[in-house]
Design a protein around this motif. Structure first.
Motif, PDB file in Angstrom:
ATOM      1  N   LEU A 194     -26.482 -74.138  23.557  1.00  0.00           N
ATOM      2  CA  LEU A 194     -26.399 -74.039  25.004  1.00  0.00           C
ATOM      3  C   LEU A 194     -26.794 -72.626  25.442  1.00  0.00           C
ATOM      4  O   LEU A 194     -26.383 -71.648  24.818  1.00  0.00           O
ATOM      5  N   ILE A 195     -27.600 -72.545  26.485  1.00  0.00           N
ATOM      6  CA  ILE A 195     -27.882 -71.265  27.126  1.00  0.00           C
ATOM      7  C   ILE A 195     -27.372 -71.360  28.557  1.00  0.00           C
ATOM      8  O   ILE A 195     -27.373 -72.440  29.149  1.00  0.00           O
ATOM      9  N   SER A 196     -26.901 -70.232  29.097  1.00  0.00           N
ATOM     10  CA  SER A 196     -26.276 -70.311  30.414  1.00  0.00           C
ATOM     11  C   SER A 196     -26.346 -68.996  31.164  1.00  0.00           C
ATOM     12  O   SER A 196     -26.549 -67.935  30.577  1.00  0.00           O
ATOM     13  N   VAL A 197     -26.153 -69.108  32.467  1.00  0.00           N
ATOM     14  CA  VAL A 197     -25.888 -67.975  33.341  1.00  0.00           C
ATOM     15  C   VAL A 197     -24.680 -68.368  34.182  1.00  0.00           C
ATOM     16  O   VAL A 197     -24.458 -69.551  34.450  1.00  0.00           O
ATOM     17  N   SER A 198     -23.900 -67.365  34.579  1.00  0.00           N
ATOM     18  CA  SER A 198     -22.708 -67.661  35.376  1.00  0.00           C
ATOM     19  C   SER A 198     -23.098 -67.923  36.822  1.00  0.00           C
ATOM     20  O   SER A 198     -24.092 -67.396  37.314  1.00  0.00           O
ATOM     21  N   LYS A 199     -22.318 -68.753  37.501  1.00  0.00           N
ATOM     22  CA  LYS A 199     -22.551 -69.001  38.922  1.00  0.00           C
ATOM     23  C   LYS A 199     -22.166 -67.768  39.732  1.00  0.00           C
ATOM     24  O   LYS A 199     -22.844 -67.413  40.678  1.00  0.00           O
ATOM     25  N   GLU A 200     -21.074 -67.117  39.361  1.00  0.00           N
ATOM     26  CA  GLU A 200     -20.642 -65.904  40.051  1.00  0.00           C
ATOM     27  C   GLU A 200     -21.329 -64.693  39.451  1.00  0.00           C
ATOM     28  O   GLU A 200     -21.676 -64.680  38.278  1.00  0.00           O
ATOM     29  N   GLU A 201     -21.487 -63.674  40.278  1.00  0.00           N
ATOM     30  CA  GLU A 201     -22.072 -62.422  39.787  1.00  0.00           C
ATOM     31  C   GLU A 201     -21.154 -61.831  38.727  1.00  0.00           C
ATOM     32  O   GLU A 201     -19.938 -61.798  38.879  1.00  0.00           O
ATOM     33  N   MET A 202     -21.750 -61.424  37.633  1.00  0.00           N
ATOM     34  CA  MET A 202     -20.987 -60.719  36.597  1.00  0.00           C
ATOM     35  C   MET A 202     -21.331 -59.248  36.736  1.00  0.00           C
ATOM     36  O   MET A 202     -22.490 -58.897  36.874  1.00  0.00           O
ATOM     37  N   LYS A 203     -20.351 -58.401  36.713  1.00  0.00           N
ATOM     38  CA  LYS A 203     -20.552 -56.964  36.942  1.00  0.00           C
ATOM     39  C   LYS A 203     -21.163 -56.276  35.728  1.00  0.00           C
ATOM     40  O   LYS A 203     -21.150 -55.070  35.628  1.00  0.00           O
ATOM     41  N   LYS A 205     -19.227 -55.831  26.313  1.00  0.00           N
ATOM     42  CA  LYS A 205     -18.315 -56.609  27.148  1.00  0.00           C
ATOM     43  C   LYS A 205     -18.412 -58.073  26.751  1.00  0.00           C
ATOM     44  O   LYS A 205     -19.468 -58.554  26.365  1.00  0.00           O
ATOM     45  N   ALA A 206     -17.296 -58.786  26.848  1.00  0.00           N
ATOM     46  CA  ALA A 206     -17.265 -60.227  26.577  1.00  0.00           C
ATOM     47  C   ALA A 206     -16.607 -60.939  27.759  1.00  0.00           C
ATOM     48  O   ALA A 206     -15.683 -60.403  28.382  1.00  0.00           O
ATOM     49  N   TYR A 207     -17.091 -62.114  28.057  1.00  0.00           N
ATOM     50  CA  TYR A 207     -16.584 -62.945  29.152  1.00  0.00           C
ATOM     51  C   TYR A 207     -16.398 -64.365  28.647  1.00  0.00           C
ATOM     52  O   TYR A 207     -16.998 -64.759  27.649  1.00  0.00           O
ATOM     53  N   TYR A 208     -15.602 -65.151  29.377  1.00  0.00           N
ATOM     54  CA  TYR A 208     -15.549 -66.585  29.087  1.00  0.00           C
ATOM     55  C   TYR A 208     -15.619 -67.355  30.394  1.00  0.00           C
ATOM     56  O   TYR A 208     -15.204 -66.857  31.443  1.00  0.00           O
ATOM     57  N   HIS A 209     -16.185 -68.549  30.311  1.00  0.00           N
ATOM     58  CA  HIS A 209     -16.314 -69.437  31.475  1.00  0.00           C
ATOM     59  C   HIS A 209     -16.132 -70.880  31.027  1.00  0.00           C
ATOM     60  O   HIS A 209     -16.528 -71.236  29.919  1.00  0.00           O
ATOM     61  N   ASN A 210     -15.591 -71.715  31.909  1.00  0.00           N
ATOM     62  CA  ASN A 210     -15.632 -73.149  31.624  1.00  0.00           C
ATOM     63  C   ASN A 210     -16.964 -73.675  32.148  1.00  0.00           C
ATOM     64  O   ASN A 210     -17.708 -72.957  32.827  1.00  0.00           O
ATOM     65  N   LEU A 211     -17.291 -74.905  31.820  1.00  0.00           N
ATOM     66  CA  LEU A 211     -18.614 -75.441  32.150  1.00  0.00           C
ATOM     67  C   LEU A 211     -18.871 -75.557  33.651  1.00  0.00           C
ATOM     68  O   LEU A 211     -20.018 -75.544  34.087  1.00  0.00           O
ATOM     69  N   ASP A 212     -17.797 -75.631  34.465  1.00  0.00           N
ATOM     70  CA  ASP A 212     -17.973 -75.700  35.916  1.00  0.00           C
ATOM     71  C   ASP A 212     -18.399 -74.359  36.512  1.00  0.00           C
ATOM     72  O   ASP A 212     -18.883 -74.308  37.627  1.00  0.00           O
ATOM     73  N   GLU A 213     -18.212 -73.283  35.757  1.00  0.00           N
ATOM     74  CA  GLU A 213     -18.488 -71.936  36.269  1.00  0.00           C
ATOM     75  C   GLU A 213     -19.865 -71.405  35.869  1.00  0.00           C
ATOM     76  O   GLU A 213     -20.192 -70.266  36.170  1.00  0.00           O
ATOM     77  N   ILE A 214     -20.639 -72.247  35.192  1.00  0.00           N
ATOM     78  CA  ILE A 214     -21.942 -71.800  34.705  1.00  0.00           C
ATOM     79  C   ILE A 214     -23.041 -72.803  35.042  1.00  0.00           C
ATOM     80  O   ILE A 214     -22.770 -73.952  35.365  1.00  0.00           O
ATOM     81  N   ILE A 215     -24.265 -72.319  34.958  1.00  0.00           N
ATOM     82  CA  ILE A 215     -25.450 -73.178  35.015  1.00  0.00           C
ATOM     83  C   ILE A 215     -26.026 -73.137  33.605  1.00  0.00           C
ATOM     84  O   ILE A 215     -26.254 -72.047  33.066  1.00  0.00           O
ATOM     85  N   TYR A 216     -26.187 -74.300  32.996  1.00  0.00           N
ATOM     86  CA  TYR A 216     -26.589 -74.294  31.593  1.00  0.00           C
ATOM     87  C   TYR A 216     -27.616 -75.364  31.274  1.00  0.00           C
ATOM     88  O   TYR A 216     -27.791 -76.324  32.023  1.00  0.00           O
ATOM     89  N   GLN A 217     -28.286 -75.136  30.149  1.00  0.00           N
ATOM     90  CA  GLN A 217     -29.299 -76.062  29.651  1.00  0.00           C
ATOM     91  C   GLN A 217     -29.245 -76.097  28.125  1.00  0.00           C
ATOM     92  O   GLN A 217     -28.830 -75.121  27.487  1.00  0.00           O
ATOM     93  N   ILE A 218     -29.700 -77.210  27.591  1.00  0.00           N
ATOM     94  CA  ILE A 218     -29.891 -77.401  26.157  1.00  0.00           C
ATOM     95  C   ILE A 218     -31.281 -78.002  26.008  1.00  0.00           C
ATOM     96  O   ILE A 218     -31.714 -78.764  26.872  1.00  0.00           O
ATOM     97  N   SER A 219     -31.992 -77.667  24.946  1.00  0.00           N
ATOM     98  CA  SER A 219     -33.308 -78.261  24.705  1.00  0.00           C
ATOM     99  C   SER A 219     -33.286 -79.103  23.443  1.00  0.00           C
ATOM    100  O   SER A 219     -32.600 -78.747  22.484  1.00  0.00           O
ATOM    101  N   GLY A 220     -34.025 -80.177  23.470  1.00  0.00           N
ATOM    102  CA  GLY A 220     -34.185 -81.015  22.287  1.00  0.00           C
ATOM    103  C   GLY A 220     -35.666 -81.202  21.993  1.00  0.00           C
ATOM    104  O   GLY A 220     -36.478 -81.292  22.915  1.00  0.00           O
ATOM    105  N   LEU A 221     -36.021 -81.200  20.707  1.00  0.00           N
ATOM    106  CA  LEU A 221     -37.385 -81.504  20.279  1.00  0.00           C
ATOM    107  C   LEU A 221     -37.362 -82.773  19.444  1.00  0.00           C
ATOM    108  O   LEU A 221     -36.492 -82.933  18.579  1.00  0.00           O
TER     109      LEU A 221
END
Length: 176
Positions: A157-166, A77-93
């Motif tokens: 970027l790594i993310s999880v959706s704010k809404e439940e994904m089925k 399955k594939a989904y798409y979200h805009n940045l307002d619909e997800i919680i995301y993080q990026i890491s820098g070293l």
């Protein structure tokens, strides 16, 4: 439907097969779409991988891309979200000369103010890690670059959706 370009995350749940990354990236390449960020990792379901691809495009084109991606045999399955619909993080070293940690008082202030953490210190260098939004990582880079950065890298970027994904329900079926 949004007709202006914006950043979208494309989340793809897949079997972990050789060559799939090439086929998925070819879908974007054929449409002359630049991938801004790419992360592939294990998902919440055993034996299922999750791709997170960040692209800058219009929503209608993202929907077409999702359709193409889902035609791949290994794609569950594939989904798409805009940045307002997800919680995301990026890491820098950031790798910096150790002497600066002790000689430049301001470096310690920058570390504290940015909520970065020191990963390792030795006689030649120390490494900072900062997770957050891209703007936060770039701001830290700008502050540290004045003192000299020996090496720098930033994750996708790594993310999880704010809404439940089925997807969990779908994947229960997949695993049976």
């Amino acid at each position: 439907m949004n007709t202006e370009k914006q950043l979208y995350t494309v989340s793809i749940y897949t079997e972990n097969n050789i060559g799939l990354l090439n086929r998925i990236s070819a879908i974007f390449q054929r449409r002359h779409i630049n991938i801004e960020s790419l992360n592939i990792s294990a998902s919440e379901i055993e034996n299922v991988s999750k791709f997170i691809i960040v692209v800058n495009m219009i929503e209608e084109d993202v929907k077409k891309i999702i359709g193409q991606i889902e035609k791949q045999v290994e794609v569950i399955k594939a989904y798409y979200h805009n940045l307002d619909e997800i919680i995301y993080q990026i890491s820098g070293l950031f790798k910096i000369k150790s002497e600066l940690l002790f000689e430049e008082r301001q470096i310690q202030n920058i570390i504290k103010e940015s909520n970065a953490r020191i990963v390792t210190v030795n006689k030649d260098f120390f490494v900072l890690e900062k997770s957050g939004r891209k703007e936060e990582i770039v701001a830290l880079y700008d502050k540290l670059s004045v003192y000299g950065i020996m090496q720098y890298t930033r994750s996708g970027l790594i993310s999880v959706s704010k809404e439940e994904m089925k997807i969990s329900t779908l994947l229960e079926y997949y695993n049976n």
